[in-house]
Write a protein that holds these residues in place. Structure first.
Motif, PDB file in Angstrom:
ATOM      1  N   PHE A  45       6.812   2.964  12.846  1.00 27.26           N
ATOM      2  CA  PHE A  45       7.246   3.097  11.434  1.00 27.26           C
ATOM      3  C   PHE A  45       8.548   3.886  11.402  1.00 27.26           C
ATOM      4  O   PHE A  45       8.694   4.853  12.156  1.00 27.26           O
ATOM      5  N   GLN A  46       9.489   3.511  10.555  1.00 27.35           N
ATOM      6  CA  GLN A  46      10.706   4.303  10.323  1.00 27.35           C
ATOM      7  C   GLN A  46      10.993   4.262   8.826  1.00 27.35           C
ATOM      8  O   GLN A  46      10.833   3.209   8.192  1.00 27.35           O
ATOM      9  N   GLU A  50       0.840  -1.215   0.000  1.00 29.90           N
ATOM     10  CA  GLU A  50       0.000   0.000   0.000  1.00 29.90           C
ATOM     11  C   GLU A  50       0.872   1.262   0.000  1.00 29.90           C
ATOM     12  O   GLU A  50       0.582   2.235  -0.691  1.00 29.90           O
ATOM     13  N   PHE A  51       1.970   1.224   0.838  1.00 30.05           N
ATOM     14  CA  PHE A  51       2.852   2.401   0.897  1.00 30.05           C
ATOM     15  C   PHE A  51       3.561   2.636  -0.434  1.00 30.05           C
ATOM     16  O   PHE A  51       3.786   3.781  -0.832  1.00 30.05           O
ATOM     17  N   GLN A  52       3.906   1.537  -1.119  1.00 33.53           N
ATOM     18  CA  GLN A  52       4.570   1.684  -2.436  1.00 33.53           C
ATOM     19  C   GLN A  52       3.644   2.443  -3.396  1.00 33.53           C
ATOM     20  O   GLN A  52       4.041   3.393  -4.080  1.00 33.53           O
ATOM     21  N   ILE A  53       2.354   2.033  -3.424  1.00 31.19           N
ATOM     22  CA  ILE A  53       1.375   2.678  -4.327  1.00 31.19           C
ATOM     23  C   ILE A  53       1.188   4.142  -3.933  1.00 31.19           C
ATOM     24  O   ILE A  53       1.175   5.063  -4.757  1.00 31.19           O
ATOM     25  N   LEU A  54       1.087   4.348  -2.584  1.00 34.60           N
ATOM     26  CA  LEU A  54       0.850   5.700  -2.068  1.00 34.60           C
ATOM     27  C   LEU A  54       2.000   6.645  -2.444  1.00 34.60           C
ATOM     28  O   LEU A  54       1.789   7.801  -2.812  1.00 34.60           O
ATOM     29  N   ARG A  63       1.785  11.142   5.920  1.00 28.13           N
ATOM     30  CA  ARG A  63       0.401  11.358   6.409  1.00 28.13           C
ATOM     31  C   ARG A  63      -0.260  10.017   6.759  1.00 28.13           C
ATOM     32  O   ARG A  63      -0.898   9.870   7.795  1.00 28.13           O
ATOM     33  N   GLU A  64      -0.068   9.059   5.888  1.00 21.34           N
ATOM     34  CA  GLU A  64      -0.686   7.731   6.103  1.00 21.34           C
ATOM     35  C   GLU A  64      -0.134   7.085   7.383  1.00 21.34           C
ATOM     36  O   GLU A  64      -0.871   6.466   8.148  1.00 21.34           O
ATOM     37  N   ILE A  65       1.215   7.270   7.605  1.00 24.11           N
ATOM     38  CA  ILE A  65       1.830   6.700   8.818  1.00 24.11           C
ATOM     39  C   ILE A  65       1.179   7.318  10.051  1.00 24.11           C
ATOM     40  O   ILE A  65       0.766   6.607  10.978  1.00 24.11           O
ATOM     41  N   GLU A  66       1.027   8.646  10.018  1.00 27.31           N
ATOM     42  CA  GLU A  66       0.424   9.312  11.188  1.00 27.31           C
ATOM     43  C   GLU A  66      -1.000   8.803  11.425  1.00 27.31           C
ATOM     44  O   GLU A  66      -1.417   8.557  12.547  1.00 27.31           O
TER      45      GLU A  66
END
Ligand code: ADP
Length: 462
Positions: free
Chosen positions: A84-85, A53-57, A68-71
């Motif tokens: 997350f790092q 998901e993060f790759q696509i984002l 933003r997504e991590i927060e």
């Protein structure tokens, strides 16, 4: 030391309880490990999915979108459960979630280097210094230049597993006494039949020979045991009755000659006898004694024959010759009664056997045939042999045997009512049958009253 009861009921219920416990433990362990494996796999799948998901984002919204997504994720979850790092190619952290609960994350620079060079994710399960729960982590690239290191505590899994263990122990504590009681009842039910058999056996030991175990709807093996036990008792009962009947008969048959000997001896003592009278008394006494001896010998012979203790020497006996001799021997007796004795004998019929006993068997049959045939009758002796058998048939036109007596004429001391006027003690046929059987054969009888009888001896050649 505690002594456990050594009863079958105890042992059966003990083994039953043990088997139940072992089965529950196997079942629990299997489900415990299966569940644990599935839950761990789910977390790993989630982590891999997150990376995707993060790759696509990143492609859509760039680094700020990822931050933003991590927060958002950290807010939705609990920050002590999730971290997350983001690292650049040099292993320098470019962003992270709040790490106040993750101070003791181990140094991971070598893994970061490895993932940048191999481009393959690294999944780990780690335990942080001083932490109660383990953590599942993943290192993977979301772009060729940025690595995401994220992890999730497996607190939930560990809680579920310890709850499962508590449920299992409670279940075991409840099931064990129930299984023991059920096992005890089942074992008690299973051995009920055996207990009944042993109760009846002890009653019999006290002399109550007419007792029998009642057959209830038990398992097959118990029913079989009960039936065999009852059959054995019936057989013992028959043997005892036969023995009693035999001793009664012996007593009865011994009484008459003994009484006659006594009367003769009293006469010798009381009167003034002439020498000739002394001689007559002495010869009468000898005659009675011979009869007694003959009877006792016959009893012993029949007993020996029925017990199967006859020695059957491997002696080849020419039965044709034996039958021929018997016919010649009884010719004179038959002639006295004007009985026609016809012998049709196949020659050279042999068996392995006891010559004396076979001789006496034939003599008994011929003697009876002539004895129980009225004057001017006929007796036929036929001998035939095949590859398997020798068959000897003695047919007479005599008084015959009532149907009701036919099965009993082979019993010791049995005599039909109409033959009481003839000499004899009822042992000839039982001896003959015992001899035939001790040679592996048998005797059959067909007879009809006032028309005659037919005795057929079958002797196997081997
Ligand atoms: P017994 O010494 O009385 O002849 P057996 O055992 O030879 O004893 O025979 C038993 C009984 O069977 C006889 O008492 C007689 O009643 C009957 N029996 C045997 N053979 C014959 C026969 N051939 N015809 C009629 N009755 C027979």
């Amino acid at each position: 030391m505690i002594r456990l009861p050594n009863t079958l009921t105890f042992r059966l219920s003990f083994w039953y309880t043990l088997v139940v416990i072992i089965l529950i433990m196997i079942g629990f362990n299997a489900s415990y490990f299966l569940l644990k494996k599935t839950l761990n796999q789910n977390i790993e799948d989630d982590l891999i999915e997150d990376i995707g998901e993060f790759q696509i984002l990143y492609q859509k919204e760039g680094l700020n979108g990822v931050k933003r997504e991590i927060e958002r994720d950290v807010k939705l979850g609990e920050e002590q459960n999730l971290f997350f790092q983001l690292f650049d190619k040099n292993g320098v952290q470019i962003y992270s979630s709040d790490l106040s609960h993750w101070k003791f994350l181990p140094n991971n620079q070598h893994i970061i280097k490895q993932v940048f060079s191999t481009k393959k994710p690294v999944l780990q399960t780690i335990r942080m210094q001083g932490a109660e729960y383990k953590v599942k982590t993943i290192h993977d690239l979301i772009t060729p230049d940025i690595l995401l290191y994220t992890g999730e505590s497996i607190e939930e899994i560990q809680d579920i597993m310890s709850l499962l263990s508590t449920v299992f122990i409670t279940m075991l504590l409840i099931v064990t006494p129930i299984a023991s009681v059920v096992g005890w009842l089942m074992a008690g039910h299973a051995v009920k039949g055996i207990k009944e058999v042993s109760r009846i056996a002890s009653e019999i030991e006290k002399g109550k020979l007419d007792q029998r175990v009642s057959v209830s709807a038990q398992g097959d093996e118990i029913t079989q045991l009960v039936n065999t036990f009852n059959a054995m008792l019936d057989r013992i009962w028959i043997l005892i009755s036969e023995m009693k009947e035999m001793t009664d008969n012996i007593a009865h048959d011994l009484r008459s000659p003994l009484a006659r000997i006594r009367v003769t001896s009293e006469l010798v003592l009381s009167d003034d006898n002439t020498p000739q009278e002394f001689k007559t008394s002495a010869s009468d006494t000898i005659e009675e004694c011979d009869r007694l001896l003959q009877m006792i010998n016959s009893i012993l012979d029949v007993a020996e024959a029925e017990a199967g203790t006859f020695q059957i020497p491997k002696q080849k006996v020419n039965v044709s010759q034996l039958a021929q001799d018997a016919c010649e021997l009884f010719e004179a007796t038959a002639e006295q009664k004007h009985i026609t004795l016809v012998c049709r004998l196949e020659s050279d019929c042999h068996v392995n056997g006891n010559i004396q006993n076979l001789q006496r068997m034939l003599a008994n049959l011929l003697d009876n045939a002539i004895k129980y045939t009225l004057n001017n009758g006929q007796v036929d002796v036929v001998l035939a042999c095949s590859r398997q058998n020798i068959e000897i048939t003695v047919v007479d036109t005599g008084i015959g045997i009532p149907e009701s007596d036919q099965a009993r004429v082979f019993d010791r001391f049995f005599r039909c009512d109409q033959s009481r006027t003839h000499r004899g003690c009822g042992l000839g046929l039982s001896f003959a049958r015992a001899v035939a059987r001790s040679h592996g054969g048998d005797i059959n009888l067909t007879s009809s009253i006032e028309r005659g009888s037919c005795f057929t001896v079958t002797l196997p050649i081997q």
